[in-house]
Design a protein around this motif. Structure first.
Motif, short mmCIF file in Angstrom:
data_model
loop_
_atom_site.label_atom_id
_atom_site.label_comp_id
_atom_site.label_asym_id
_atom_site.label_seq_id
_atom_site.Cartn_x
_atom_site.Cartn_y
_atom_site.Cartn_z
N LYS A 36 43.64 42.53 43.27
CA LYS A 36 44.04 41.50 42.22
C LYS A 36 44.35 40.11 43.09
O LYS A 36 44.43 39.97 44.16
CB LYS A 36 45.02 41.83 41.58
CG LYS A 36 45.10 43.42 40.56
CD LYS A 36 46.15 43.69 40.11
CE LYS A 36 46.09 44.91 39.04
NZ LYS A 36 47.43 45.26 38.18
N LYS A 37 44.49 39.23 42.17
CA LYS A 37 44.78 37.84 42.64
C LYS A 37 46.25 37.53 42.26
O LYS A 37 46.74 37.74 40.92
CB LYS A 37 43.90 36.85 41.89
CG LYS A 37 42.33 36.45 42.69
CD LYS A 37 41.67 35.61 42.13
CE LYS A 37 40.46 35.45 43.01
NZ LYS A 37 39.68 34.38 42.56
N PHE A 38 46.92 36.84 42.88
CA PHE A 38 48.11 36.13 42.54
C PHE A 38 47.97 34.90 41.90
O PHE A 38 46.83 34.49 41.96
CB PHE A 38 48.84 35.88 43.81
CG PHE A 38 49.59 37.07 44.75
CD1 PHE A 38 50.45 37.75 43.96
CD2 PHE A 38 49.17 37.21 45.94
CE1 PHE A 38 50.71 39.06 44.69
CE2 PHE A 38 49.70 38.33 46.53
CZ PHE A 38 50.53 39.12 46.02
N SER A 39 48.84 34.55 40.96
CA SER A 39 48.61 33.14 40.18
C SER A 39 48.18 32.02 41.11
O SER A 39 47.67 31.19 40.32
CB SER A 39 49.75 32.45 39.50
OG SER A 39 51.00 32.63 40.45
N ASN A 40 48.33 31.88 42.29
CA ASN A 40 47.86 30.77 43.27
C ASN A 40 46.46 31.17 43.62
O ASN A 40 45.64 30.42 44.42
CB ASN A 40 48.98 30.43 44.22
CG ASN A 40 49.03 31.49 45.23
OD1 ASN A 40 48.58 32.75 45.09
ND2 ASN A 40 49.50 31.43 46.36
N GLY A 41 45.97 32.02 43.33
CA GLY A 41 44.46 32.53 43.78
C GLY A 41 44.40 33.36 45.03
O GLY A 41 43.31 33.82 45.32
N ASP A 284 39.26 39.86 33.05
CA ASP A 284 39.32 38.56 33.04
C ASP A 284 38.56 38.14 34.52
O ASP A 284 39.11 38.34 35.60
CB ASP A 284 40.67 37.93 33.14
CG ASP A 284 40.90 36.48 32.90
OD1 ASP A 284 40.23 35.80 33.72
OD2 ASP A 284 41.55 35.98 31.97
N ASN A 286 38.63 35.45 35.92
CA ASN A 286 39.27 34.38 36.70
C ASN A 286 40.63 35.26 37.66
O ASN A 286 40.55 35.12 38.71
CB ASN A 286 40.03 33.50 35.91
CG ASN A 286 39.04 32.35 35.30
OD1 ASN A 286 37.95 32.25 36.08
ND2 ASN A 286 38.96 32.14 34.09
N THR A 287 41.32 36.02 36.73
CA THR A 287 42.27 36.94 37.51
C THR A 287 41.90 38.07 38.01
O THR A 287 42.67 38.78 38.85
CB THR A 287 43.54 37.11 36.40
OG1 THR A 287 43.07 37.81 35.50
CG2 THR A 287 44.02 35.72 35.83
N GLN A 289 41.71 40.92 36.45
CA GLN A 289 42.71 42.03 36.02
C GLN A 289 42.08 42.65 34.93
O GLN A 289 41.52 41.77 33.88
CB GLN A 289 44.25 41.49 35.75
CG GLN A 289 44.54 41.21 37.09
CD GLN A 289 46.19 40.90 36.99
OE1 GLN A 289 46.85 41.17 36.05
NE2 GLN A 289 46.90 40.05 37.82
N ASP A 291 42.55 43.79 30.92
CA ASP A 291 43.63 44.01 29.85
C ASP A 291 42.88 44.70 28.84
O ASP A 291 41.67 44.83 28.54
CB ASP A 291 43.64 42.69 29.53
CG ASP A 291 44.18 41.67 30.16
OD1 ASP A 291 45.27 41.91 31.10
OD2 ASP A 291 44.01 40.58 30.68
#
Length: 413
Positions: A36-41, A284, A286-287, A289, A291
């Motif tokens: 996965k990616k953290f919010s900062n990429g 998603d 971008n993330t 993840q 859903d």
């Protein structure tokens, strides 16, 4: 599964379907792994099972989001190295930065060599790739590299799927692919052609054209063969040149397709212990993840299925999908775009048509499994093909497809 030095399969987010297909063919389950990616990429990797003293194969391609996929691969390799894996093999069908394999002008980087160095530093022991842009890339590594070739698959495809292939000619859209096309042409016993690309005048934005330098394509089936397609400009120019030179029919066989970064992946799960419950999740882009977007429940025998979209209340499937009472062979629903869609059975295949488009131009088609000579391991997996015009209503499309398929299996559609 053998205990001790057994095979472990891991994958990132570049091509989960490929990893699953490999796992099914080998009858080896994928090792649970979350990327996965953290919010900062930044990329976060978690391997859920022990891989100590195991032979680990990480399946990760370099298409689409090349940089993200490459970093995922490097971090996965490093994580496996830190977890005491005995041997780590990176399976990279499309090798990243393979086109930057030489210093063709001043101050140009040899990025393929940099990627080789990064794989070595991360802890990789072996690389398996396919149709390298240039075979000399294998010399960039200090450990074994297996470069597999798609040539046998292409030859088999040509013989099976291209009518009048004996009257065809294999064409390379550039000089770099000459060796590839001559090898295929020799094994098929047919001729080859070479196209040259040139700018009509100096300047980066100057118009380009292609000329057939070697071979006669007039009144022949032209088969373009290349290792990679990105924007498709080269392929378009080559096809136009072949058409202008009198080619009867034009086919294109490509090893790697570099697709867009906004690819949408869906995960459809029906647990063995709860076969009446199906969950659909969407990733998603971008993330990276998943859903949950929809659930379908059909627990009690004889009870109509219920549907929950985007966490809403469970409602009877009939409120979402209306049966056509005239012939009982199609079903309709209204998409998010407000247009009416109808599933129809055409020659045992499911096709989805939209009210404002001709019926002979379906926006989605379900292709069933095909087997060659009834051999399972030579089967073509079933898949749902969706046209771009239906992307706005893709979530509803997939849910309606599951409902129609379940009804078909139960004999209702």
């Amino acid at each position: 599964m053998l205990h001790g030095n057994s095979v472990r399969l891991l994958t990132g987010n570049s091509h989960p379907e490929l990893a699953q297909a490999v796992a099914e063919r080998l009858n080896v389950p994928l090792t649970p792994c979350t990327v996965k990616k953290f919010s900062n990429g930044e990329i976060n990797v978690k391997i859920s099972e022990s891989i100590r003293d195991e032979d680990v194969f990480i399946i990760q391609s370099g298409c689409s989001d090349v940089n993200d996929n490459l970093m995922e691969l490097l971090i996965l390799i490093s994580a496996c190295k830190g977890a005491s894996a005995r041997r780590i093999t990176a399976v990279i069908p499309c090798f990243p930065y393979a086109r930057m394999d030489k210093k063709d002008k001043s101050r140009a980087p040899i990025s393929a060599k940099l990627v080789a160095n990064m794989l070595a530093v991360a802890g990789c022991d072996h690389v398996i790739t396919m149709d390298l842009h240039a075979s000399q890339i294998q010399g960039f590594f200090d450990f074994p590299v297996d470069n597999l070739y798609s040539e046998p698959l292409m030859i088999n495809y040509i013989k099976r799927n291209i009518p009048d292939w004996k009257n065809s000619i294999i064409v390379s859209p550039d000089a770099g692919g000459a060796k590839r096309v001559t090898a295929i042409a020799d094994k098929l016993g047919i001729e080859f052609a070479l196209i040259h690309r040139q700018r009509q005048h100096k300047g980066e934005n100057a118009p380009e054209k292609m000329e057939v330098l070697v071979g006669d394509v007039r009144d022949k089936v032209a088969i373009l063969v290349d290792d990679m397609i990105d924007t498709g400009n080269t392929l378009v120019l080559a096809a136009k040149s072949l058409q202008e030179n009198g080619a009867k029919t034009i086919y294109a066989l490509i090893s790697h397709v570099s697709n867009a970064s906004d690819v949408i992946y869906y995960e459809i799960v029906t647990p063995k212990w709860a076969r009446g419950n199906t969950t659909i999740s969407r990733m998603d882009p971008n993330t990276r993840q998943f859903d949950i977007i929809a659930e379908m429940k059909n627990d009690d025998k004889g009870k109509a299925a219920e549907v929950r979209l985007y966490g809403g209340a469970l409602k009877p499937a009939g409120e979402f999908l209306e049966s056509n009472k005239e012939n009982g062979k199609n079903a309709s629903f209204t998409g998010k775009d407000g247009k009416r869609y109808t599933w129809k059975v055409q020659q045992k295949d499911l096709q989805l048509v939209r009210e404002d488009l001709p019926e002979d131009q379906p926006v989605a088609v379900y292709h069933r499994e095909k087997r060659y000579m009834n051999v399972l391991r030579m089967a073509k997996h079933p898949y749902l093909e969706v046209e771009p015009v239906a992307l706005d209503t893709l979530d509803s499309l997939i849910m309606s497809f599951l409902l129609v398929e379940r009804r078909r299996r139960d004999g209702g559609v």
